[in-house]
Design a protein around this motif. Structure first.
Motif, PDB file in Angstrom:
ATOM      1  N   LEU A 110       0.833  -1.208   0.000  1.00  0.00           N
ATOM      2  CA  LEU A 110       0.000   0.000   0.000  1.00  0.00           C
ATOM      3  C   LEU A 110       0.869   1.260   0.000  1.00  0.00           C
ATOM      4  O   LEU A 110       0.577   2.220  -0.722  1.00  0.00           O
ATOM      5  CB  LEU A 110      -0.953  -0.011   1.197  1.00  0.00           C
ATOM      6  N   ASN A 111       1.938   1.260   0.779  1.00  0.00           N
ATOM      7  CA  ASN A 111       2.850   2.422   0.798  1.00  0.00           C
ATOM      8  C   ASN A 111       3.517   2.632  -0.560  1.00  0.00           C
ATOM      9  O   ASN A 111       3.628   3.768  -1.032  1.00  0.00           O
ATOM     10  CB  ASN A 111       3.909   2.265   1.891  1.00  0.00           C
ATOM     11  N   GLU A 112       3.967   1.552  -1.185  1.00  0.00           N
ATOM     12  CA  GLU A 112       4.609   1.652  -2.508  1.00  0.00           C
ATOM     13  C   GLU A 112       3.633   2.189  -3.551  1.00  0.00           C
ATOM     14  O   GLU A 112       4.009   3.008  -4.391  1.00  0.00           O
ATOM     15  CB  GLU A 112       5.146   0.284  -2.949  1.00  0.00           C
ATOM     16  N   LEU A 113       2.398   1.709  -3.518  1.00  0.00           N
ATOM     17  CA  LEU A 113       1.406   2.176  -4.490  1.00  0.00           C
ATOM     18  C   LEU A 113       1.117   3.667  -4.299  1.00  0.00           C
ATOM     19  O   LEU A 113       0.991   4.407  -5.275  1.00  0.00           O
ATOM     20  CB  LEU A 113       0.121   1.344  -4.383  1.00  0.00           C
ATOM     21  N   ARG A 114       1.023   4.099  -3.049  1.00  0.00           N
ATOM     22  CA  ARG A 114       0.820   5.531  -2.777  1.00  0.00           C
ATOM     23  C   ARG A 114       1.991   6.354  -3.322  1.00  0.00           C
ATOM     24  O   ARG A 114       1.792   7.399  -3.945  1.00  0.00           O
ATOM     25  CB  ARG A 114       0.682   5.767  -1.275  1.00  0.00           C
ATOM     26  N   GLN A 115       3.211   5.892  -3.069  1.00  0.00           N
ATOM     27  CA  GLN A 115       4.398   6.623  -3.529  1.00  0.00           C
ATOM     28  C   GLN A 115       4.465   6.701  -5.047  1.00  0.00           C
ATOM     29  O   GLN A 115       5.004   7.652  -5.593  1.00  0.00           O
ATOM     30  CB  GLN A 115       5.667   5.974  -2.979  1.00  0.00           C
ATOM     31  N   LYS A 116       3.915   5.713  -5.724  1.00  0.00           N
ATOM     32  CA  LYS A 116       3.925   5.718  -7.192  1.00  0.00           C
ATOM     33  C   LYS A 116       2.848   6.626  -7.768  1.00  0.00           C
ATOM     34  O   LYS A 116       2.835   6.880  -8.960  1.00  0.00           O
ATOM     35  CB  LYS A 116       3.750   4.295  -7.724  1.00  0.00           C
ATOM     36  N   GLY A 117       1.927   7.091  -6.924  1.00  0.00           N
ATOM     37  CA  GLY A 117       0.912   8.020  -7.394  1.00  0.00           C
ATOM     38  C   GLY A 117      -0.477   7.443  -7.579  1.00  0.00           C
ATOM     39  O   GLY A 117      -1.360   8.097  -8.134  1.00  0.00           O
ATOM     40  N   TYR A 118      -0.699   6.217  -7.118  1.00  0.00           N
ATOM     41  CA  TYR A 118      -2.040   5.638  -7.207  1.00  0.00           C
ATOM     42  C   TYR A 118      -2.950   6.266  -6.159  1.00  0.00           C
ATOM     43  O   TYR A 118      -2.511   6.574  -5.054  1.00  0.00           O
ATOM     44  CB  TYR A 118      -2.000   4.121  -6.966  1.00  0.00           C
ATOM     45  N   ALA A 119      -4.208   6.427  -6.531  1.00  0.00           N
ATOM     46  CA  ALA A 119      -5.222   6.827  -5.557  1.00  0.00           C
ATOM     47  C   ALA A 119      -5.746   5.542  -4.929  1.00  0.00           C
ATOM     48  O   ALA A 119      -6.158   4.625  -5.636  1.00  0.00           O
ATOM     49  CB  ALA A 119      -6.347   7.584  -6.240  1.00  0.00           C
ATOM     50  N   LEU A 120      -5.701   5.457  -3.612  1.00  0.00           N
ATOM     51  CA  LEU A 120      -6.182   4.273  -2.901  1.00  0.00           C
ATOM     52  C   LEU A 120      -7.363   4.650  -2.034  1.00  0.00           C
ATOM     53  O   LEU A 120      -7.280   5.579  -1.227  1.00  0.00           O
ATOM     54  CB  LEU A 120      -5.085   3.680  -2.015  1.00  0.00           C
ATOM     55  N   VAL A 121      -8.470   3.946  -2.218  1.00  0.00           N
ATOM     56  CA  VAL A 121      -9.628   4.111  -1.351  1.00  0.00           C
ATOM     57  C   VAL A 121      -9.681   2.858  -0.490  1.00  0.00           C
ATOM     58  O   VAL A 121      -9.958   1.765  -0.985  1.00  0.00           O
ATOM     59  CB  VAL A 121     -10.938   4.270  -2.155  1.00  0.00           C
ATOM     60  N   GLU A 122      -9.340   3.016   0.770  1.00  0.00           N
ATOM     61  CA  GLU A 122      -9.350   1.860   1.673  1.00  0.00           C
ATOM     62  C   GLU A 122     -10.762   1.681   2.208  1.00  0.00           C
ATOM     63  O   GLU A 122     -11.206   2.401   3.085  1.00  0.00           O
ATOM     64  CB  GLU A 122      -8.321   2.056   2.778  1.00  0.00           C
ATOM     65  N   CYS A 123     -11.448   0.705   1.634  1.00  0.00           N
ATOM     66  CA  CYS A 123     -12.862   0.480   1.957  1.00  0.00           C
ATOM     67  C   CYS A 123     -13.054  -0.228   3.287  1.00  0.00           C
ATOM     68  O   CYS A 123     -14.158  -0.241   3.817  1.00  0.00           O
ATOM     69  CB  CYS A 123     -13.522  -0.315   0.833  1.00  0.00           C
ATOM     70  N   TYR A 124     -12.008  -0.824   3.805  1.00  0.00           N
ATOM     71  CA  TYR A 124     -12.101  -1.555   5.066  1.00  0.00           C
ATOM     72  C   TYR A 124     -11.109  -0.981   6.078  1.00  0.00           C
ATOM     73  O   TYR A 124     -10.024  -0.549   5.717  1.00  0.00           O
ATOM     74  CB  TYR A 124     -11.801  -3.044   4.864  1.00  0.00           C
ATOM     75  N   SER A 125     -11.494  -1.002   7.333  1.00  0.00           N
ATOM     76  CA  SER A 125     -10.632  -0.539   8.412  1.00  0.00           C
ATOM     77  C   SER A 125     -10.287  -1.738   9.289  1.00  0.00           C
ATOM     78  O   SER A 125     -11.159  -2.556   9.601  1.00  0.00           O
ATOM     79  CB  SER A 125     -11.357   0.519   9.235  1.00  0.00           C
ATOM     80  N   TYR A 126      -9.034  -1.846   9.677  1.00  0.00           N
ATOM     81  CA  TYR A 126      -8.585  -2.942  10.526  1.00  0.00           C
ATOM     82  C   TYR A 126      -9.090  -2.730  11.951  1.00  0.00           C
ATOM     83  O   TYR A 126      -8.988  -1.640  12.502  1.00  0.00           O
ATOM     84  CB  TYR A 126      -7.058  -3.025  10.519  1.00  0.00           C
ATOM     85  N   GLN A 127      -9.651  -3.784  12.521  1.00  0.00           N
ATOM     86  CA  GLN A 127     -10.098  -3.734  13.912  1.00  0.00           C
ATOM     87  C   GLN A 127      -9.431  -4.882  14.663  1.00  0.00           C
ATOM     88  O   GLN A 127      -9.694  -6.060  14.369  1.00  0.00           O
ATOM     89  CB  GLN A 127     -11.623  -3.854  13.983  1.00  0.00           C
ATOM     90  N   ALA A 128      -8.545  -4.546  15.576  1.00  0.00           N
ATOM     91  CA  ALA A 128      -7.781  -5.555  16.320  1.00  0.00           C
ATOM     92  C   ALA A 128      -8.702  -6.408  17.182  1.00  0.00           C
ATOM     93  O   ALA A 128      -9.758  -5.956  17.627  1.00  0.00           O
ATOM     94  CB  ALA A 128      -6.738  -4.865  17.190  1.00  0.00           C
ATOM     95  N   PRO A 129      -8.317  -7.650  17.421  1.00  0.00           N
ATOM     96  CA  PRO A 129      -9.118  -8.501  18.299  1.00  0.00           C
ATOM     97  C   PRO A 129      -9.015  -8.069  19.753  1.00  0.00           C
ATOM     98  O   PRO A 129      -8.069  -7.404  20.152  1.00  0.00           O
ATOM     99  CB  PRO A 129      -8.512  -9.890  18.091  1.00  0.00           C
TER     100      PRO A 129
END
Length: 184
Positions: free
Chosen positions: A81-100
């Motif tokens: 995800l970090n690499e894709l952002r650095q390359k200029g992709y727009a990322l819409v993170e549709c899910y949020s991590y919820q720890a147990p």
């Protein structure tokens, strides 16, 4: 020496065959640390994956709807995800991590909670993005382990096999591009 060469060529051929097959892995909405590979090696694999994706999907013109929540302990997912952002992709993170075992999530299992509608994001022209980084069979002490990275973008999959030897993750073949996946 000749016997070892034949064994290595057989293993590489098997990996190439496995990479070229279209798989239908069903990934849940939460990633996990799927492989016992050092984070540095996972980061290198993520960088190579992002580099190859940039050859297929134009960074400044592509929006990915990320169909999974990245576990903070999953080195490959975080690096990808970090690499894709650095390359200029727009990322819409549709899910949020919820720890147990938190107040919000007492289930004992990590959850991916949909925070942005995947359907609405896809309707706006985004491409669905999921991935899998897994082992290709059992790994035994003292022998090389083989892994496969597969990225799913809508109905297209991009895969490559890797070998872990002496704590180094190295590609063992070319990228394979396939389609017809039902990982949606």
């Amino acid at each position: 020496m000749l016997r070892h060469t034949k064994l290595l060529l057989s293993a590489l051929s098997a990996c190439a065959l496995l990479c070229s097959c279209v798989s239908t892995v069903k990934q849940g909405p939460v990633t996990s640390a799927q492989v016992a590979v050092a984070v540095d090696s996972q980061t290198v694999a993520a960088q190579k994956t992002a580099d190859q994706m940039a050859k297929l999907w134009l960074p400044a013109k592509t929006t990915f709807a990320v169909g999974m929540a990245a576990d903070p302990n999953d080195g490959f997912s975080t690096a990808l995800l970090n690499e894709l952002r650095q390359k200029g992709y727009a990322l819409v993170e549709c899910y949020s991590y919820q720890a147990p075992n938190t107040l919000e999530n007492r289930s004992g299992k990590a959850k991916g909670i949909e925070v942005i509608s995947m359907a609405e994001t896809l309707a706006k022209g985004a491409s669905k993005l999921t991935w899998d980084f897994s082992t290709l069979g059992p790994c035994t002490q003292g022998e090389a382990c083989f892994y496969r990275v597969t990225v799913y973008v809508n109905d297209t999959q991009l895969s490559r096999a890797y070998q872990l030897s002496d704590d180094q993750l190295m590609p063992v073949g070319a990228w394979s591009l396939g389609g017809g996946n039902d990982n949606q």
